[in-house]
Design an enzyme around this catalytic site. Structure first.
Site, short mmCIF file in Angstrom:
data_model
loop_
_atom_site.label_atom_id
_atom_site.label_comp_id
_atom_site.label_asym_id
_atom_site.label_seq_id
_atom_site.Cartn_x
_atom_site.Cartn_y
_atom_site.Cartn_z
N LYS A 26 0.83 -1.20 0.00
CA LYS A 26 0.00 0.00 0.00
C LYS A 26 0.87 1.25 0.00
CE LYS A 26 -3.81 -0.64 2.34
NZ LYS A 26 -4.46 -0.93 3.65
N ARG A 96 -3.37 3.05 8.51
CA ARG A 96 -3.65 1.86 7.70
C ARG A 96 -2.47 0.90 7.75
NH1 ARG A 96 -4.81 4.51 1.88
NH2 ARG A 96 -6.09 2.65 1.62
N GLY A 105 -6.67 -10.18 7.93
CA GLY A 105 -6.22 -10.71 9.22
C GLY A 105 -5.43 -9.67 9.97
N MET A 107 -4.71 -5.54 11.14
CA MET A 107 -5.56 -4.53 11.76
C MET A 107 -6.41 -3.80 10.73
SD MET A 107 -4.72 -1.08 13.83
CE MET A 107 -5.03 -0.09 12.38
N ARG A 352 -3.34 -1.40 -6.63
CA ARG A 352 -2.51 -2.62 -6.58
C ARG A 352 -2.94 -3.51 -7.74
NH1 ARG A 352 -5.42 -4.94 -1.18
NH2 ARG A 352 -7.49 -4.97 -2.04
N HIS A 468 -5.14 -43.94 -1.37
CA HIS A 468 -5.21 -44.64 -2.65
C HIS A 468 -6.21 -43.96 -3.59
CE1 HIS A 468 -6.75 -47.77 -5.43
NE2 HIS A 468 -5.47 -48.10 -5.49
N ARG A 630 5.97 -49.46 -18.92
CA ARG A 630 6.69 -50.03 -17.79
C ARG A 630 6.24 -51.46 -17.58
NH1 ARG A 630 5.88 -47.42 -12.02
NH2 ARG A 630 3.89 -48.51 -12.16
N GLU A 758 14.93 -45.10 -9.80
CA GLU A 758 14.09 -44.77 -8.63
C GLU A 758 14.70 -45.27 -7.33
OE1 GLU A 758 10.23 -46.54 -9.29
OE2 GLU A 758 11.11 -48.16 -10.44
N SER A 777 14.06 -42.96 -16.94
CA SER A 777 12.94 -42.15 -16.48
C SER A 777 13.02 -42.14 -14.96
CB SER A 777 11.63 -42.76 -16.96
OG SER A 777 10.56 -42.01 -16.44
N GLY A 779 11.85 -42.13 -11.56
CA GLY A 779 10.60 -42.40 -10.85
C GLY A 779 10.70 -41.69 -9.51
N THR A 780 10.31 -40.42 -9.50
CA THR A 780 10.59 -39.60 -8.32
C THR A 780 9.70 -39.94 -7.13
OG1 THR A 780 9.31 -37.86 -9.37
CG2 THR A 780 11.70 -37.67 -9.48
N ASN A 781 8.59 -40.67 -7.36
CA ASN A 781 7.79 -41.10 -6.20
C ASN A 781 8.61 -42.08 -5.35
OD1 ASN A 781 5.72 -39.63 -7.26
ND2 ASN A 781 4.51 -41.39 -7.93
N ASP A 782 9.08 -43.14 -6.01
CA ASP A 782 9.87 -44.13 -5.27
C ASP A 782 11.22 -43.56 -4.85
OD1 ASP A 782 8.75 -46.67 -4.61
OD2 ASP A 782 8.34 -46.91 -6.76
N CYS A 844 8.70 -39.29 -14.34
CA CYS A 844 7.28 -39.60 -14.29
C CYS A 844 6.92 -39.61 -12.82
CB CYS A 844 7.00 -40.93 -14.96
SG CYS A 844 8.00 -42.28 -14.33
N TYR A 864 12.18 -34.60 -20.98
CA TYR A 864 10.74 -34.39 -20.84
C TYR A 864 10.29 -34.65 -19.41
CZ TYR A 864 10.30 -39.46 -20.79
OH TYR A 864 10.41 -40.78 -20.44
P1 ADP Z 1 -7.99 -2.31 3.39
O1 ADP Z 1 -6.59 -2.78 3.20
O2 ADP Z 1 -8.81 -3.15 4.28
O3 ADP Z 1 -8.63 -1.94 2.09
P2 ADP Z 1 -7.50 0.47 3.71
O4 ADP Z 1 -6.39 0.97 4.53
O5 ADP Z 1 -7.26 0.47 2.26
O6 ADP Z 1 -7.85 -0.97 4.23
O7 ADP Z 1 -8.75 1.35 4.07
C1 ADP Z 1 -10.08 0.94 4.27
C2 ADP Z 1 -11.02 1.99 3.69
O8 ADP Z 1 -10.76 3.25 4.23
C3 ADP Z 1 -10.83 2.10 2.19
O9 ADP Z 1 -12.05 2.19 1.57
C4 ADP Z 1 -10.07 3.37 2.04
O10 ADP Z 1 -10.32 3.96 0.82
C5 ADP Z 1 -10.55 4.20 3.22
N1 ADP Z 1 -9.52 5.15 3.61
C6 ADP Z 1 -8.28 4.86 4.03
N2 ADP Z 1 -7.56 5.98 4.23
C7 ADP Z 1 -8.37 7.01 3.96
C8 ADP Z 1 -8.20 8.43 3.96
N3 ADP Z 1 -7.04 8.98 4.28
N4 ADP Z 1 -9.25 9.18 3.61
C9 ADP Z 1 -10.42 8.61 3.27
N5 ADP Z 1 -10.65 7.29 3.24
C10 ADP Z 1 -9.63 6.49 3.57
MG MG Z 2 -7.77 -0.96 0.78
MG MG Z 3 8.13 -46.87 -8.75
#
Ligand code: ADP
Ligand code: MG
Ligand code: MG
Length: 892
Positions: A26, A96, A105, A107, A352, A468, A630, A758, A777, A779-782, A844, A864
């Site tokens: 980001k 962010r 996962g 924050m 991105r 199996h 074989r 093998e 050939s 035989g990489t399993n064995d 194979c 191959y």
């Molecule tokens: P995520 O990775 O979960 O997308 P982001 O950091 O991109 O989290 O942000 C979550 C939301 O908050 C997004 O929709 C983003 O556009 C908005 N946001 C983040 N920073 C700002 C900011 N400076 N002004 C307005 N909206 C923001």
């Molecule tokens: Mg985002």
């Molecule tokens: Mg074999």
């Protein structure tokens, strides 16, 4: 002095897109967009090195971080003309997280940070909109408390709902400034009740609280689990982005949205996305309100009556489209964007490379190459070879309604439907009547091969990804769900208990081996599309790859699939599968259990014509291509009769005494069959078996060549050779058979004799063996089993732990262990080539279709790889990618 903080904004930046490792994805892209002169709210990125420092130093920061951050905050203030914590003209920021790879996962973002009882009043005054100011404030308290202070969301939801109820209000938009002010006060009381301390009103305390929460979230359980599943090392760390707020919630001329520059599920070149008027970022994701389409075309297609951005804000829209084009050209890839419109002014908040389905990936790569945006090589490199698997099998229509009755492991991809059958003989019988069946078993064994062949799909209640059923189904390219433990099968009654219901033989079910789902009844399916963009990428790949690609196939069905998927021959045809078919197993048993050579020859005479027919059909299908066959390989015990009835049948056929046969069965049982009487050892004990097979091969080759006019070159492959002496003994016999067939039939027979490599010893003595063997050939399993001393069938109980604990990078039965097994392969290649420079070298086994292993095979210069038919396109693409990467490496 280390630079811990990188500023961006105001059409310039200290960082750039190439600095993802330091700034996270980001942060690096925000910097890049700023330098491109795009409207990006100014801000700064605290580097991933600070995250590592934080964890290496008892969760503390480098000494000069605060100073650098304070300077960066002032810089934002200069650009925006505002001050952080200023009671006249306050600067608000978002905090962010942002790792190298986008990582759910972590924050959640905190918006509107910097608001307190004083700054909110200034915001109200400056914007002339008290409602907006207090709406922002309550959002901030809610988010900050949840994300940073750990006061759960529902606390605030409850207060809000109760407030609305008491005043008979329904929508958030019905609430005015005073309402929100009231709610803010209630929120703060709740925080104090929950925490025993008040909500922080000092803006610097807020800022550092949020920064600490981002770093802290790097080690939360969700993030750790995500990293483990996606093989992201903890040492990457996360960056923190602090950025001036822009407001999409400032009225009807404000909005926020997300967009893809092309359609991420189809790849179509059309802007795709959604937005909300008068909203902040989190509203789009939260799904509280239904978002509106960006373009008129999308709105029409969806039949929506809500205005598109194109219609609602035409000028902003055309500016946005221009930016999308610019970013796509700049990054030379489809982009996933976030934007906000504040009172008519467009701001870019993220870009991105967008995630996409494999189908979209193919279309986008082909289109971009045609547009001249990327080269053909780049188009080939852009496709995840492993993910092609999704496209090569029939699949369940994603829009089709479905009733799931059980979940198991996605053991072999693709979907299939048919009548339930509980045993392999029934499967075969019904198939012969033209009916589609799903073979449902507790588990399968080698004797179920005919049933698995007959079935459209396989479902087992026991066994893992390398059971199996799973291994054989993948080899056959048949959908398989294994280990569906919640199913109860009652063979005696011919029924299965699933989701509290009884399913009987003949009831229709659908299995989805790509997801592990078992579904009731028929579900609409989509067939694989092998032309179009897929065909184009494959054509480009084929023009670049050096490595040949063959298939492992023994049945006509497999062989046809192999050709359809572009195999250049068969690299492994296992003859033992042919021995289980129909009545043959009885003859095979008679052969094994016969007392003497005469008895064995009698049984083999019955097998010869059947085996010859198998090969004729195979050679006709593979006309003009090489086919490696074989000779018999598996331990004898796999063929032995199991019960009294089967023993009696064999005894009768042999004209022998039941007790004698029973005794012989006992005698042939082994303690460790995988290291026992198998492979070439069988050919040495019972040379008649290999002679019969060789005769069938040569006669079939002659016969098929007559029919097609395009002879195949049979490559007769002797399994499990450890010494040159073994090979020489057997080769002499095979050559003698060829001479005899030549003389009998008066035809020329072209063939080669080679061996599976093998066993570690065979790798080491490859030079010697190559004096006689015309091809190897691997035989990489064995070879993996024997190099590690791990039996694949028993590995399930501990190998998973090894991978989890990081003792092994990957399961060596799936991806070749380049360091150990790979080195043995290299040694085998080197020593073999030194003696016979033009020796044909292949592999194979399951590894032949694994992209990482294919790369290794390219690097050691194999001729191959051979893999199951359905993985042939994956191997073709992976081989091209290895060649392209290799070329790029050598020009450095
Ligand atoms: P995520 O990775 O979960 O997308 P982001 O950091 O991109 O989290 O942000 C979550 C939301 O908050 C997004 O929709 C983003 O556009 C908005 N946001 C983040 N920073 C700002 C900011 N400076 N002004 C307005 N909206 C923001
Ligand atoms: Mg985002
Ligand atoms: Mg074999």
């Amino acid at each position: 002095m280390t630079q811990w903080v990188y500023s961006f904004g105001g059409r310039s930046a200290e960082g750039e897109a190439g600095m993802k490792n330091l700034l996270g994805g980001k942060g690096a892209n925000l910097a890049e967009m700023s330098s491109l002169g795009l409207p990006v709210p100014p801000g700064f990125t605290i580097t991933t090195e600070v995250c590592n420092y934080y964890y290496d130093n008892a969760e503390s920061y480098p000494a000069d971080l605060r100073e650098q951050a304070a300077a960066a905050v002032s810089r934002i203030g200069e650009i925006t003309g505002k001050g952080f914590g200023d009671t006249e003209n306050p600067l608000l920021v978002s905090v962010r997280s942002g790792a190298r790879a986008s990582m759910p996962g972590m924050m959640d973002t905190v918006l509107n940070l910097g608001l307190n009882d004083e700054t909110v009043e200034a915001l109200a005054k400056n914007s002339g909109d008290r409602r907006f100011a207090y709406d922002s404030y309550r959002r901030f308290i809610q988010m900050y408390s949840d994300v940073v202070l750990g006061v759960e969301h529902h606390n605030f939801e409850e207060i809000l709902e109760l407030y609305k109820e008491e005043r008979s209000l329904t929508l958030d938009t019905d609430l005015g400034a005073d309402d929100w002010e009231h709610i803010v006060a209630a929120f703060k009381v709740r925080v104090e009740e929950e925490l025993g301390s008040s909500f922080p009103l000092d803006v610097n305390e807020q800022l550092w609280g949020a920064i600490g929460a981002v770093f802290g979230s790097w080690m939360n359980q969700r993030a750790i689990t995500y990293r483990r599943l996606h093989e992201i090392p903890a040492t990457w760390g996360t960056a923190v982005n602090v950025q001036a707020m822009v407001f999409g919630n400032m009225g009807e001329d404000s909005a926020t949205g997300v967009a893809f520059t092309r359609n991420p599920s189809t790849g179509e070149k059309a802007l795709y996305g959604e937005f909300l008027i008068n909203a902040q970022g989190e509203d789009v994701v939260a799904g509280i309100r239904t978002p509106q389409d960006l373009t008129e075309a999308a709105r029409e297609a969806a039949g929506s009556d809500k205005a598109s951005l194109e219609r609602a804000m035409p000028e902003t829209f055309s500016e946005f489209v221009g930016i999308c084009d610019q970013l796509e050209n700049h990054y030379r890839d489809m982009q996933d964007l976030e934007f906000t419109v504040e009172q008519g002014k467009l701001w870019m908040l993220q870009t991105r490379s967008g995630k996409r389905t494999t189908k979209a990936a193919l279309k986008i790569a082909v289109d971009m190459a045609a547009e001249g945006l990327i080269t053909q090589d780049e188009a080939v490199l852009r496709i995840d070879a492993g993910a092609l698997d999704q496209l090569l099998h029939p699949m369940i229509d994603p829009d089709a309604p479905r009733t799931i009755i059980a979940n198991g492991l996605p053991a072999s991809p693709g979907a299939a439907q048919g009548e339930i059958v509980f045993n392999s003989d029934d499967a075969e019988r019904l198939k012969a009547e033209g009916r589609a069946v799903i073979l449902v078993r507790v588990e399968t064994s080698p004797e179920d091969i005919h049933g698995m062949h007959a079935a459209e799909g396989i479902l087992t209640t026991r066994g893992g990804m390398t059971s199996h059923a799973a291994v054989v189904a993948r080899g056959m390219g048949k959908p398989c769900v294994s280990g569906a433990g919640m199913l109860r099968i009652n063979y005696a009654k011919g029924e299965m208990l699933a989701a509290g219901r009884i399913f009987k033989e003949g009831d229709i079910i659908t299995v989805d081996g790509s997801t592990g789902q078992v579904l009731e009844g028929r579900v609409n399916m989509l067939q694989p599309e092998l032309s179009g963009d897929f065909g184009q990428i494959m054509e480009w790949a084929d023009s670049r790859r050096v490595l040949g690609v063959r298939a492992n196939a023994e049945t006509p069905l497999d062989a046809r699939a192999a050709r359809e998927f572009g195999a250049e021959g068969i690299g492994l045809s296992r003859t033992e599968h042919m021995f289980f078919d129909g009545d043959r197993i009885t003859s095979v048993r008679q052969m094994i259990l016969a007392d003497d050579e005469a008895g064995r020859r009698k049984a083999l005479d019955k097998l010869l014509p059947m085996q010859r027919e198998d090969f004729i059909e195979l050679f006709e299908i593979m006309a003009g291509l090489p086919v490696t066959i074989r000779l018999l390989d598996p331990p004898l015990h796999e063929f032995l009769p199991h019960d009294a009835e089967e023993i009696a049948e064999v005894a009768e056929g042999l004209g022998a005494d039941v007790d004698k046969v029973t005794a012989r069965v006992e005698l042939l049982k082994e303690l460790n069959p995988m290291l026992g009487h198998r492979g070439c050892r069988l050919g040495i004990s019972y040379p008649e078996i290999y002679e019969m097979q060789a005769q069938a091969i040569f006669e079939a080759a002659a016969e098929a060549a007559k029919k097609t006019g395009q002879p195949v070159t049979p490559e007769v492959m002797i399994p499990l050779i450890a010494t040159k002496a073994e090979f020489d003994l057997l080769k002499e016999r095979i050559d003698a058979v060829a001479d005899k067939v030549r003389a009998d039939k008066g035809v020329e027979i072209e063939y080669q004799t080679g061996t599976m490599i093998e066993l570690p010893r065979a790798c080491l003595r490859a030079g010697e063996i190559a004096e006689s063997a015309e091809f190897f050939s691997f035989g990489t399993n064995d070879l993996t089993q024997t190099a590690f001393g791990i039996s694949r069938d028993d590995a399930a109980s501990f190998l998973g732990t090894y991978v989890e604990k990081g003792l092994l990078e990957a399961d060596p039965f799936i991806s070749i262990d380049t360091g150990g097994v790979g080195e043995l392969v290299s040694i085998g290649c080197e020593r073999g080539r030194a003696v016979r420079p033009d020796i044909k070298l292949g592999i194979c086994g399951e590894h032949g279709g694994d992209p990482a292993s294919v790369r290794f095979c390219h690097e050691v210069g194999l001729t191959y790889v051979s893999c199951s038919p359905y993985r042939v396109p994956i191997a073709r693409l992976a081989a091209a990618q290895a060649a392209i990467a290799g070329d790029a490496g050598s020009t450095d």
